[in-house]
Design a protein around this motif. Structure first.
Motif, PDB file in Angstrom:
ATOM      1  N   UNK A  46     -25.052  13.725  21.084  1.00  0.00           N
ATOM      2  CA  UNK A  46     -25.289  13.375  19.683  1.00  0.00           C
ATOM      3  C   UNK A  46     -23.968  13.109  18.967  1.00  0.00           C
ATOM      4  N   UNK A  47     -22.969  13.929  19.246  1.00  0.00           N
ATOM      5  CA  UNK A  47     -21.659  13.726  18.610  1.00  0.00           C
ATOM      6  C   UNK A  47     -20.911  12.547  19.199  1.00  0.00           C
ATOM      7  N   UNK A  48     -21.137  12.253  20.466  1.00  0.00           N
ATOM      8  CA  UNK A  48     -20.560  11.034  21.051  1.00  0.00           C
ATOM      9  C   UNK A  48     -21.132   9.826  20.324  1.00  0.00           C
ATOM     10  N   UNK A  49     -22.438   9.825  20.092  1.00  0.00           N
ATOM     11  CA  UNK A  49     -23.069   8.712  19.363  1.00  0.00           C
ATOM     12  C   UNK A  49     -22.492   8.579  17.958  1.00  0.00           C
ATOM     13  N   UNK A  50     -22.283   9.719  17.296  1.00  0.00           N
ATOM     14  CA  UNK A  50     -21.683   9.662  15.961  1.00  0.00           C
ATOM     15  C   UNK A  50     -20.271   9.092  16.033  1.00  0.00           C
ATOM     16  N   UNK A  51     -19.532   9.456  17.076  1.00  0.00           N
ATOM     17  CA  UNK A  51     -18.163   8.947  17.235  1.00  0.00           C
ATOM     18  C   UNK A  51     -18.158   7.433  17.420  1.00  0.00           C
ATOM     19  N   UNK A  52     -19.084   6.935  18.217  1.00  0.00           N
ATOM     20  CA  UNK A  52     -19.175   5.498  18.458  1.00  0.00           C
ATOM     21  C   UNK A  52     -19.404   4.742  17.140  1.00  0.00           C
ATOM     22  N   UNK A  53     -20.105   5.381  16.227  1.00  0.00           N
ATOM     23  CA  UNK A  53     -20.388   4.763  14.933  1.00  0.00           C
ATOM     24  C   UNK A  53     -19.481   5.286  13.816  1.00  0.00           C
ATOM     25  N   UNK A  54     -18.326   5.799  14.178  1.00  0.00           N
ATOM     26  CA  UNK A  54     -17.402   6.385  13.204  1.00  0.00           C
ATOM     27  C   UNK A  54     -16.909   5.352  12.212  1.00  0.00           C
ATOM     28  N   UNK A  55     -16.544   5.838  11.032  1.00  0.00           N
ATOM     29  CA  UNK A  55     -16.078   4.955   9.972  1.00  0.00           C
ATOM     30  C   UNK A  55     -14.577   4.695  10.037  1.00  0.00           C
ATOM     31  N   UNK A  56     -13.879   5.516  10.809  1.00  0.00           N
ATOM     32  CA  UNK A  56     -12.429   5.340  10.943  1.00  0.00           C
ATOM     33  C   UNK A  56     -11.974   5.930  12.270  1.00  0.00           C
ATOM     34  N   UNK A  57     -10.731   5.672  12.619  1.00  0.00           N
ATOM     35  CA  UNK A  57     -10.160   6.234  13.856  1.00  0.00           C
ATOM     36  C   UNK A  57     -10.126   7.760  13.778  1.00  0.00           C
ATOM     37  N   UNK A  58      -9.770   8.284  12.622  1.00  0.00           N
ATOM     38  CA  UNK A  58      -9.722   9.739  12.441  1.00  0.00           C
ATOM     39  C   UNK A  58     -11.117  10.352  12.596  1.00  0.00           C
ATOM     40  N   UNK A  59     -12.110   9.691  12.038  1.00  0.00           N
ATOM     41  CA  UNK A  59     -13.496  10.149  12.148  1.00  0.00           C
ATOM     42  C   UNK A  59     -13.956  10.106  13.606  1.00  0.00           C
ATOM     43  N   UNK A  60     -13.572   9.037  14.305  1.00  0.00           N
ATOM     44  CA  UNK A  60     -13.888   8.879  15.721  1.00  0.00           C
ATOM     45  C   UNK A  60     -13.332  10.055  16.532  1.00  0.00           C
ATOM     46  N   UNK A  61     -12.062  10.353  16.323  1.00  0.00           N
ATOM     47  CA  UNK A  61     -11.410  11.446  17.041  1.00  0.00           C
ATOM     48  C   UNK A  61     -12.054  12.787  16.680  1.00  0.00           C
TER      49      UNK A  61
END
Length: 117
Positions: A46-61
């Protein structure tokens, strides 16, 4: 490329975890640790999916870091279930290496993403 790999592998891990949880509840009648295990193993993907749809690089990380923590927590519950004899060594070995693999991929993506910032 690695994002799609981790997306697929974390989903496969969740499916495997759900099946594992079902057997823990029905066969072993273990409800407390197995519920914690279920929550953490499904949270990885679930968190991997959220990372893929992150709003920024920091959010992705950040989202991948949460996924990493959840994967490590899943491994903790598996270790605890094995040491308390709720699952056999064979059952443990059927899922633990898959968790290790997903964890290594997540860590690698985080390291690469941080070095590219």
């Amino acid at each position: 490329m690695s994002e799609s790999i981790i997306k697929a592998k974390s989903f496969e891990l969740a499916v495997l975890g759900i099946r594992f949880y079902k057997s823990l509840v029905s066969d072993k009648k273990e409800f407390v640790m197995s519920k914690q295990f279920l929550r953490s193993i499904t949270s990885v993907g679930a968190n991997v999916r959220e990372a893929v749809n992150a709003q920024s690089k920091a959010d992705f990380i950040h989202k991948l870091a949460v996924s990493q923590k959840e994967c490590d927590e899943t491994m903790y519950w598996l270790e605890l279930l094995k040491e308390t004899d709720y699952i056999s060594v064979e059952e443990f070995k059927s899922i633990y290496p898959k968790c290790e693999e997903v964890l290594k991929i997540i860590r690698s993506i985080i390291i690469t993403s941080k070095s590219n910032s």
